[in-house]
Design an enzyme around this catalytic site. Structure first.
Site, short mmCIF file in Angstrom:
data_model
loop_
_atom_site.label_atom_id
_atom_site.label_comp_id
_atom_site.label_asym_id
_atom_site.label_seq_id
_atom_site.Cartn_x
_atom_site.Cartn_y
_atom_site.Cartn_z
N THR A 116 48.80 -113.55 54.28
CA THR A 116 48.50 -112.45 53.36
C THR A 116 49.38 -112.56 52.11
OG1 THR A 116 47.79 -111.00 55.14
CG2 THR A 116 48.55 -109.92 53.13
N GLU B 117 51.32 -110.74 60.58
CA GLU B 117 51.73 -112.10 60.18
C GLU B 117 52.65 -112.72 61.23
OE1 GLU B 117 51.69 -111.81 55.31
OE2 GLU B 117 53.42 -111.08 56.38
N ASP C 117 50.91 -119.40 55.32
CA ASP C 117 51.24 -118.06 54.82
C ASP C 117 52.27 -118.19 53.70
OD1 ASP C 117 51.34 -115.31 54.56
OD2 ASP C 117 51.87 -114.93 56.65
N GLY D 254 56.50 -108.37 51.91
CA GLY D 254 56.34 -107.75 50.59
C GLY D 254 54.96 -107.16 50.41
N GLY D 255 53.97 -107.77 51.07
CA GLY D 255 52.60 -107.24 51.02
C GLY D 255 52.30 -106.26 52.13
N THR E 94 49.67 -115.81 47.22
CA THR E 94 49.65 -117.26 47.46
C THR E 94 48.67 -117.59 48.59
OG1 THR E 94 52.02 -117.12 46.98
CG2 THR E 94 51.16 -119.27 47.58
C1 5RP Z 1 52.81 -110.21 52.91
C2 5RP Z 1 53.77 -111.32 52.75
C3 5RP Z 1 53.52 -112.28 51.65
O1 5RP Z 1 53.35 -113.54 52.19
C4 5RP Z 1 54.69 -112.28 50.73
O2 5RP Z 1 54.87 -110.95 50.26
C5 5RP Z 1 54.50 -113.22 49.55
O3 5RP Z 1 53.49 -112.75 48.72
P1 5RP Z 1 53.02 -113.51 47.42
O4 5RP Z 1 52.40 -114.79 47.84
O5 5RP Z 1 52.04 -112.56 46.78
O6 5RP Z 1 54.24 -113.73 46.55
O7 5RP Z 1 54.69 -111.48 53.49
O8 5RP Z 1 53.21 -109.31 53.90
#
Ligand code: 5RP
Length: 231
Positions: free
Chosen positions: A28, A105, A83, A98-99, A31
């Site tokens: 998620t 995950e 991921d 962060g998401g 990326t």
């Molecule tokens: C979501 C995550 C994401 O992998 C992490 O926040 C990185 O996000 P991005 O690819 O948008 O920088 O752990 O829960």
């Protein structure tokens, strides 16, 4: 190069790891979303895979990309999870969440033989903790749980503010599992394993964003002379 271009370069390299017949964990975040889109192109060109999404957002993106999906209950043994991450240290220890998808995950990563992390170079750190550590908690007893989490953080030699993550409308962000997230701004986590042990011992903590011993590889895209370089 922009972070988006670097993320895309990492995602493209990860797609090349996917082999016909693989059972995949689909991460998620922005990326991982690029990976899902590129994987969809290969699926439409004839690649046969099945994916387990780590969030409702990824499930929708994978469906839109035409990637066949299953559940972890139907397919509990995955070949490879791809991921993103918010931070990665030299020992492949991660901060994720962060998401807000850290719980699924982590379950999916733990069910995978390999977990390859795709990040741009800005996510690399010597010591985890610059990115606020997400801690998923049940809404019941939030104040008591927050106090206990603060004590656990101190017991592991860390310090910093704890905040309930809020959505755009100012109300608490709710995860796919119906939980809240506390973001811990620690700056530096000298002993991630000790902090992980202390956090899981707190009643009300569902999961935390320290991914320790789960990643088996990383694709890090950095800019070199205007071109992405994978390290
Ligand atoms: C979501 C995550 C994401 O992998 C992490 O926040 C990185 O996000 P991005 O690819 O948008 O920088 O752990 O829960």
């Amino acid at each position: 190069m922009s972070p988006a271009e670097l993320k895309r370069a990492a995602a493209a390299r990860a797609v090349a790891l996917v082999e016909d017949g693989m059972r995949l964990g689909l991460g998620t975040g922005s990326t991982a979303a690029l990976f899902v889109a590129l994987l969809g192109e290969r699926v439409r060109a004839g690649l046969t895979v099945v994916g387990v999404p780590t969030s409702e957002a990824t499930r929708m993106a994978a469906e839109a990309a035409g990637i066949p999906l299953t559940t972890l209950d139907a397919t509990p043994d995955l070949d490879l999870t791809i991921d993103g991450a918010d931070e990665i240290d030299p020992e492949l220890r991660l901060i994720k969440g962060g998401g807000g998808a850290l719980l699924r995950e982590k379950i999916v990563a733990a069910a995978s033989r390999r977990m390859v992390v795709i990040v741009d170079g800005a996510k690399r750190v010597e010591t985890l903790g610059r990115f606020p550590l997400p801690i998923e908690v049940v809404p019941f007893g939030l104040v008591a749980t927050t106090l206990a989490v603060a004590a656990a953080i101190r017991s592991a030699g860390c310090a910093g503010p704890l905040a309930v993550r809020k959505g755009a409308d100012g109300t608490p962000f709710v995860t796919d599992g119906g939980h809240f997230i506390l973001d811990a701004g620690l700056g530096r986590i000298p002993d991630p394993e000790a902090l992980a042990r202390a956090l899981v011992a707190v009643p009300g903590v569902v999961e935390h964003g320290l991914f320790l011993g789960l990643a088996t590889g990383a694709i890090v895209a950095e800019a070199a002379d205007g071109q992405p370089r994978i390290v």
